[in-house]
Design a protein around this motif. Structure first.
Motif, PDB file in Angstrom:
ATOM      1  N   PRO A 157       0.812  -1.223   0.000  1.00  0.00           N
ATOM      2  CA  PRO A 157       0.000   0.000   0.000  1.00  0.00           C
ATOM      3  C   PRO A 157       0.841   1.268   0.000  1.00  0.00           C
ATOM      4  O   PRO A 157       0.523   2.230  -0.712  1.00  0.00           O
ATOM      5  N   MET A 158       1.921   1.282   0.772  1.00  0.00           N
ATOM      6  CA  MET A 158       2.763   2.467   0.826  1.00  0.00           C
ATOM      7  C   MET A 158       3.452   2.728  -0.516  1.00  0.00           C
ATOM      8  O   MET A 158       3.527   3.875  -0.970  1.00  0.00           O
ATOM      9  N   ALA A 159       3.937   1.679  -1.156  1.00  0.00           N
ATOM     10  CA  ALA A 159       4.670   1.838  -2.411  1.00  0.00           C
ATOM     11  C   ALA A 159       3.801   2.427  -3.511  1.00  0.00           C
ATOM     12  O   ALA A 159       4.301   3.048  -4.454  1.00  0.00           O
ATOM     13  N   GLU A 160       2.499   2.233  -3.376  1.00  0.00           N
ATOM     14  CA  GLU A 160       1.573   2.636  -4.440  1.00  0.00           C
ATOM     15  C   GLU A 160       0.747   3.869  -4.073  1.00  0.00           C
ATOM     16  O   GLU A 160      -0.233   4.191  -4.740  1.00  0.00           O
ATOM     17  N   GLN A 161       1.149   4.588  -3.015  1.00  0.00           N
ATOM     18  CA  GLN A 161       0.355   5.718  -2.539  1.00  0.00           C
ATOM     19  C   GLN A 161       0.529   6.996  -3.339  1.00  0.00           C
ATOM     20  O   GLN A 161      -0.293   7.897  -3.257  1.00  0.00           O
ATOM     21  N   ILE A 162       1.589   7.113  -4.089  1.00  0.00           N
ATOM     22  CA  ILE A 162       1.860   8.345  -4.821  1.00  0.00           C
ATOM     23  C   ILE A 162       2.312   8.002  -6.234  1.00  0.00           C
ATOM     24  O   ILE A 162       3.029   7.020  -6.440  1.00  0.00           O
ATOM     25  N   ARG A 163       1.871   8.806  -7.185  1.00  0.00           N
ATOM     26  CA  ARG A 163       2.191   8.578  -8.586  1.00  0.00           C
ATOM     27  C   ARG A 163       3.327   9.509  -9.040  1.00  0.00           C
ATOM     28  O   ARG A 163       3.533  10.591  -8.461  1.00  0.00           O
ATOM     29  N   PRO A 164       4.060   9.115 -10.086  1.00  0.00           N
ATOM     30  CA  PRO A 164       5.147   9.969 -10.590  1.00  0.00           C
ATOM     31  C   PRO A 164       4.681  11.377 -10.958  1.00  0.00           C
ATOM     32  O   PRO A 164       5.418  12.347 -10.734  1.00  0.00           O
ATOM     33  N   GLU A 165       3.460  11.487 -11.507  1.00  0.00           N
ATOM     34  CA  GLU A 165       2.955  12.809 -11.890  1.00  0.00           C
ATOM     35  C   GLU A 165       2.840  13.731 -10.671  1.00  0.00           C
ATOM     36  O   GLU A 165       3.083  14.943 -10.765  1.00  0.00           O
ATOM     37  N   GLU A 166       2.452  13.142  -9.533  1.00  0.00           N
ATOM     38  CA  GLU A 166       2.338  13.934  -8.310  1.00  0.00           C
ATOM     39  C   GLU A 166       3.708  14.413  -7.837  1.00  0.00           C
ATOM     40  O   GLU A 166       3.855  15.535  -7.339  1.00  0.00           O
ATOM     41  N   VAL A 167       4.706  13.569  -7.983  1.00  0.00           N
ATOM     42  CA  VAL A 167       6.066  13.952  -7.606  1.00  0.00           C
ATOM     43  C   VAL A 167       6.563  15.076  -8.506  1.00  0.00           C
ATOM     44  O   VAL A 167       7.209  16.025  -8.040  1.00  0.00           O
ATOM     45  N   MET A 168       6.250  14.999  -9.780  1.00  0.00           N
ATOM     46  CA  MET A 168       6.673  16.049 -10.709  1.00  0.00           C
ATOM     47  C   MET A 168       6.051  17.393 -10.330  1.00  0.00           C
ATOM     48  O   MET A 168       6.700  18.439 -10.415  1.00  0.00           O
ATOM     49  N   LYS A 169       4.803  17.373  -9.886  1.00  0.00           N
ATOM     50  CA  LYS A 169       4.146  18.604  -9.428  1.00  0.00           C
ATOM     51  C   LYS A 169       4.839  19.146  -8.171  1.00  0.00           C
ATOM     52  O   LYS A 169       5.041  20.355  -8.028  1.00  0.00           O
ATOM     53  N   LEU A 170       5.192  18.229  -7.256  1.00  0.00           N
ATOM     54  CA  LEU A 170       5.872  18.643  -6.026  1.00  0.00           C
ATOM     55  C   LEU A 170       7.256  19.211  -6.328  1.00  0.00           C
ATOM     56  O   LEU A 170       7.701  20.163  -5.679  1.00  0.00           O
ATOM     57  N   LYS A 171       7.918  18.661  -7.336  1.00  0.00           N
ATOM     58  CA  LYS A 171       9.246  19.162  -7.716  1.00  0.00           C
ATOM     59  C   LYS A 171       9.157  20.596  -8.251  1.00  0.00           C
ATOM     60  O   LYS A 171      10.055  21.414  -8.021  1.00  0.00           O
ATOM     61  N   LYS A 172       8.081  20.906  -8.942  1.00  0.00           N
ATOM     62  CA  LYS A 172       7.879  22.276  -9.430  1.00  0.00           C
ATOM     63  C   LYS A 172       7.571  23.213  -8.261  1.00  0.00           C
ATOM     64  O   LYS A 172       7.975  24.373  -8.260  1.00  0.00           O
ATOM     65  N   GLN A 173       6.860  22.658  -7.263  1.00  0.00           N
ATOM     66  CA  GLN A 173       6.509  23.460  -6.093  1.00  0.00           C
ATOM     67  C   GLN A 173       7.732  23.732  -5.216  1.00  0.00           C
ATOM     68  O   GLN A 173       7.844  24.791  -4.585  1.00  0.00           O
ATOM     69  N   TYR A 174       8.653  22.748  -5.169  1.00  0.00           N
ATOM     70  CA  TYR A 174       9.879  22.866  -4.354  1.00  0.00           C
ATOM     71  C   TYR A 174      11.087  22.612  -5.259  1.00  0.00           C
ATOM     72  O   TYR A 174      11.751  21.570  -5.160  1.00  0.00           O
ATOM     73  N   PRO A 175      11.411  23.547  -6.149  1.00  0.00           N
ATOM     74  CA  PRO A 175      12.452  23.312  -7.156  1.00  0.00           C
ATOM     75  C   PRO A 175      13.858  23.123  -6.593  1.00  0.00           C
ATOM     76  O   PRO A 175      14.719  22.542  -7.260  1.00  0.00           O
ATOM     77  N   ASP A 176      14.088  23.612  -5.380  1.00  0.00           N
ATOM     78  CA  ASP A 176      15.429  23.486  -4.798  1.00  0.00           C
ATOM     79  C   ASP A 176      15.540  22.301  -3.838  1.00  0.00           C
ATOM     80  O   ASP A 176      16.539  22.167  -3.123  1.00  0.00           O
ATOM     81  N   ALA A 177      14.530  21.452  -3.816  1.00  0.00           N
ATOM     82  CA  ALA A 177      14.537  20.312  -2.893  1.00  0.00           C
ATOM     83  C   ALA A 177      15.076  19.051  -3.557  1.00  0.00           C
ATOM     84  O   ALA A 177      14.829  18.798  -4.740  1.00  0.00           O
ATOM     85  N   LYS A 178      15.822  18.291  -2.796  1.00  0.00           N
ATOM     86  CA  LYS A 178      16.286  16.977  -3.247  1.00  0.00           C
ATOM     87  C   LYS A 178      15.169  15.975  -2.971  1.00  0.00           C
ATOM     88  O   LYS A 178      14.634  15.931  -1.853  1.00  0.00           O
ATOM     89  N   VAL A 179      14.807  15.181  -3.970  1.00  0.00           N
ATOM     90  CA  VAL A 179      13.712  14.220  -3.799  1.00  0.00           C
ATOM     91  C   VAL A 179      14.279  12.882  -3.330  1.00  0.00           C
ATOM     92  O   VAL A 179      15.026  12.218  -4.049  1.00  0.00           O
ATOM     93  N   VAL A 180      13.920  12.516  -2.113  1.00  0.00           N
ATOM     94  CA  VAL A 180      14.407  11.281  -1.492  1.00  0.00           C
ATOM     95  C   VAL A 180      13.255  10.293  -1.408  1.00  0.00           C
ATOM     96  O   VAL A 180      12.210  10.585  -0.823  1.00  0.00           O
ATOM     97  N   ALA A 181      13.443   9.121  -1.994  1.00  0.00           N
ATOM     98  CA  ALA A 181      12.396   8.103  -2.019  1.00  0.00           C
ATOM     99  C   ALA A 181      12.771   6.931  -1.112  1.00  0.00           C
ATOM    100  O   ALA A 181      13.866   6.377  -1.219  1.00  0.00           O
ATOM    101  N   TYR A 182      11.871   6.581  -0.235  1.00  0.00           N
ATOM    102  CA  TYR A 182      12.021   5.351   0.548  1.00  0.00           C
ATOM    103  C   TYR A 182      12.054   4.187  -0.437  1.00  0.00           C
ATOM    104  O   TYR A 182      11.391   4.219  -1.473  1.00  0.00           O
TER     105      TYR A 182
END
Length: 304
Positions: A87-112
């Motif tokens: 359930p955790m692995a499937e809670q977020i989609r790549p498109e959502e991460v791309m939106k978050l990256k635009k919202q926080y452009p200077d953030a490093k994206v760390v994935a469990y």
């Protein structure tokens, strides 16, 4: 055919076929007994990459089998229970991460590590529960976008106040289900017991713990500790596993709710039928996904 007979047949066939069987530590005892390697998800994929076996059977969930395939692209990787997801692995989609990256452009994206291969392709670095603190601390960026487990993210944020750990509301539904009142009740019932907790648990549980760590770290701590009683704050199977490994000590589950139903989908007959070519699903990843996801894992290995 009884359990022992089926186990013996599995051991015979896997040797004959040069097949490697991986079992996550949450699996049932009868599966652990016939596995070549038992442990955490990422540790299993590393062990599989070192073997000369051409076929690997993963007794776990889909993201674990995908990680095995990413690290061992030339091996045939079979997920013994095709419906076993996370359930955790499937809670977020790549498109959502791309939106978050635009919202926080200077953030490093760390994935469990508990994420799909598709999701790993849009992240900068993976972490395990064992390596998360070390890796996040080593990153030069102050802003860290941590996905998807809010509890592990909160644990990191509390330990590294110099970092701005941006979290989303996701995580393991089983670890998150345990309440502080439940934990206090178990501690009261077993006052001499050490509480060992996985950081996927909520902050209010982690704060009560004598030790916080990954599944492998919890097992190691219990084996090396002079204490004789332990409350195990992760999936129920670990308390059972430790009771088999250390019969002179006592192990109590933190909560009866800590049961991963997806892990329980794998049965010994599933493994038997996989070896017969009658069950399981071969994991196939397209080259682009596998290559991009591996960069995320390679960065983890470089840093941690």
């Amino acid at each position: 055919m009884n359990v022992r007979e089926m186990q013996d047949e599995i051991l015979r066939i896997k040797k004959e076929q040069n097949t490697c069987i991986l079992a996550h530590a949450y699996q049932a005892r009868e599966i652990i007994e016939i596995a070549d390697f038992v442990g955490d998800s990422f540790g299993l994929s590393v062990e599989a990459s070192k073997t000369d076996a051409k076929t690997v059977i993963m007794c776990g969930v889909r993201f674990m089998a995908e990680t095995v395939k990413i690290l061992s692209p030339d091996k045939k990787v079979i997920l013994s229970a095709p419906n076993a997801g996370c359930p955790m692995a499937e809670q977020i989609r790549p498109e959502e991460v791309m939106k978050l990256k635009k919202q926080y452009p200077d953030a490093k994206v760390v994935a469990y590590i508990n994420t799909t291969s598709e999701l790993k392709t849009v992240c900068d670095v993976c972490v395990t529960s064992a390596s998360a603190l070390k890796i996040v601390e080593s990153l030069p960026e102050k802003n860290i976008l941590f996905i998807p487990d809010i509890n592990l993210g909160t644990y990191i944020a509390d330990k590294l106040p110099e970092k701005n750990v941006i979290r989303i509301n996701g995580g393991c539904p089983y670890h998150s289900s345990v309440t502080r009142d439940e934990a206090l009740a178990v501690k009261a019932a077993h006052p001499a017991a050490k509480l060992l907790v996985h950081p996927e648990c909520r902050k209010e549980i982690v704060e009560l713990a004598d030790f916080i760590g990954s599944t492998t770290a919890i097992i190691k701590y219990a084996k090396e500790s002079d204490a004789k009683e332990f409350i195990i704050g992760t999936e129920l199977s670990i308390a059972e596993y430790l009771q088999y490994e250390l019969p002179e000590k006592r192990f109590y589950p933190l909560s009866a709710k800590l049961v991963c139903s997806e892990m329980k989908l794998t049965t010994l007959p599933d493994v038997f039928l996989c070896l017969k070519g009658m069950a399981g699903e071969e994991i196939i990843l397209d080259a682009e996904t596998a290559e991009k996801a591996k960069k995320c894992i390679d960065e983890m290995l470089r840093l941690g």
